[in-house]
Design an enzyme around this catalytic site. Structure first.
Site, PDB file in Angstrom:
ATOM      1  N   ASN A  27       0.887  -1.173   0.000  1.00 44.18           N
ATOM      2  CA  ASN A  27       0.000   0.000   0.000  1.00 44.18           C
ATOM      3  C   ASN A  27       0.920   1.217   0.000  1.00 44.18           C
ATOM      4  O   ASN A  27       1.544   1.532   1.017  1.00 44.18           O
ATOM      5  CB  ASN A  27      -0.864  -0.047   1.258  1.00 44.18           C
ATOM      6  N   CYS A  58      -6.049   5.882   7.723  1.00 40.74           N
ATOM      7  CA  CYS A  58      -5.356   4.925   6.861  1.00 40.74           C
ATOM      8  C   CYS A  58      -4.370   4.171   7.745  1.00 40.74           C
ATOM      9  O   CYS A  58      -3.353   4.732   8.169  1.00 40.74           O
ATOM     10  CB  CYS A  58      -4.642   5.632   5.724  1.00 40.74           C
ATOM     11  N   ASN A  60     -13.058   5.224   9.567  1.00 43.03           N
ATOM     12  CA  ASN A  60     -13.533   5.338   8.189  1.00 43.03           C
ATOM     13  C   ASN A  60     -14.430   4.120   7.915  1.00 43.03           C
ATOM     14  O   ASN A  60     -14.398   3.125   8.639  1.00 43.03           O
ATOM     15  CB  ASN A  60     -12.367   5.428   7.203  1.00 43.03           C
ATOM     16  N   CYS A 104      -4.647  -2.767   2.771  1.00 43.80           N
ATOM     17  CA  CYS A 104      -5.398  -1.700   3.445  1.00 43.80           C
ATOM     18  C   CYS A 104      -5.378  -1.998   4.934  1.00 43.80           C
ATOM     19  O   CYS A 104      -5.944  -3.007   5.375  1.00 43.80           O
ATOM     20  CB  CYS A 104      -6.835  -1.643   2.922  1.00 43.80           C
TER      21      CYS A 104
END
Length: 280
Positions: free
Chosen positions: A11, A81, A154, A220
């Site tokens: 990522n 993130c 998120n 992720c």
């Protein structure tokens, strides 16, 4: 503009050191930086700015000196993130900008302050507790998959594949369909299959992910956290370790009491200079 390139299990991010918030970062510039043909190429941009110097971070300045201003590859903003926090931490350490204390290194994000702990090549982040809160579905072509909504700061939708359908059979070149009433700001969609037992973990899961604003990515971190939370819940475990294998490598999700940790490698691979005018 000086930049660093880094990744966490594939990522990847363009990292921009901007301690005083002087850069004029725009959605168009972010998208151009992340363009894999005409720019540097990345799943997102991490701007390293002091919390007190950014309007979204100022409220956290008393608890964390540094704010992770994270942008998706399409130029949209994101709240959290998990891999980005770990790479952000690696950047701070490599550039002598911070030193972890006894309770780790605090990093402010739009989802709140998290703490990172460093052990050689592995960086672990004490994440906010994921909240499993609703049932929903995702569609990929003609297929519909039942899933579970998870808030990790998120939005995520975790969908388990059944009937021995392999993860490799999914076409994730286009965004999966989802319920916009439940996810008005979009959602990261994770698809999972169970794995065979691995040493050091209570559960083992394989995963692919379509990230809102970035398309399919090799990894992720917050998605792995969501997957780990669902796996522990489905197994009836209130604590445990979940090994999550993604196309880019393995992440580990650990729950001990009310504490949740996301761990994995974080690597800086290059530094350089880019001309923003040439990009846009």
């Amino acid at each position: 503009m000086l930049f660093t390139k880094g990744h966490g299990t594939g990522n990847d991010f363009v990292i921009l050191g901007d301690p005083d918030g002087a850069l004029e970062l725009t959605p168009a510039l972010v998208a151009a930086l992340c363009d894999r043909h005409r720019g540097i190429g990345a799943d997102g941009v991490l701007r390293v700015v002091r919390s007190a110097k950014h309007p979204d971070g100022a409220g956290f300045a008393a608890d964390a000196e540094w704010f992770m201003d994270y942008w998706n590859a399409d130029g949209s903003l994101a709240e959290m993130c998990g891999n980005g926090v770990r790479v952000f931490t690696r950047y701070l350490l490599a550039n002598g900008l911070a030193t972890p204390g006894p309770e780790g290194l605090p990093v402010a994000t739009r989802a709140g302050v998290v703490r990172a702990a460093v052990e050689a090549d592995i960086i672990s982040v004490h994440m906010g507790a994921p909240k499993v809160y609703a049932a929903s579905t995702a569609t990929v072509g003609p297929l519909t998959f039942p899933g579970v909504a998870v808030n990790c700061g998120n939005p995520h939708l975790v969908c388990g594949l059944h009937d021995s359908l392999p993860l490799s059979s999914l076409d994730l070149h286009v965004p999966p369909g989802f319920d916009p009433a439940l996810f008005p700001s979009g959602v990261n969609v994770e698809f999972t299959t169970p794995g065979t037992p691995v040493e050091g973990a209570d559960l083992h899961v394989h995963m692919r992910v379509y990230e809102r604003g970035s398309a399919e990515t090799l990894s992720c971190g917050s998605g792995a956290l969501a997957v780990g939370a669902v796996a522990l819940r489905d197994a009836g475990l209130s604590e445990g370790v979940v090994a999550v294998d993604l196309p880019g490598g393995r992440l580990t999700v650990t729950r001990r009491g009310d504490s949740w940790w996301l761990a994995g490698p974080a690597v800086l691979v290059a530094t350089g200079e880019v001309d923003p005018a040439a990009l846009v």
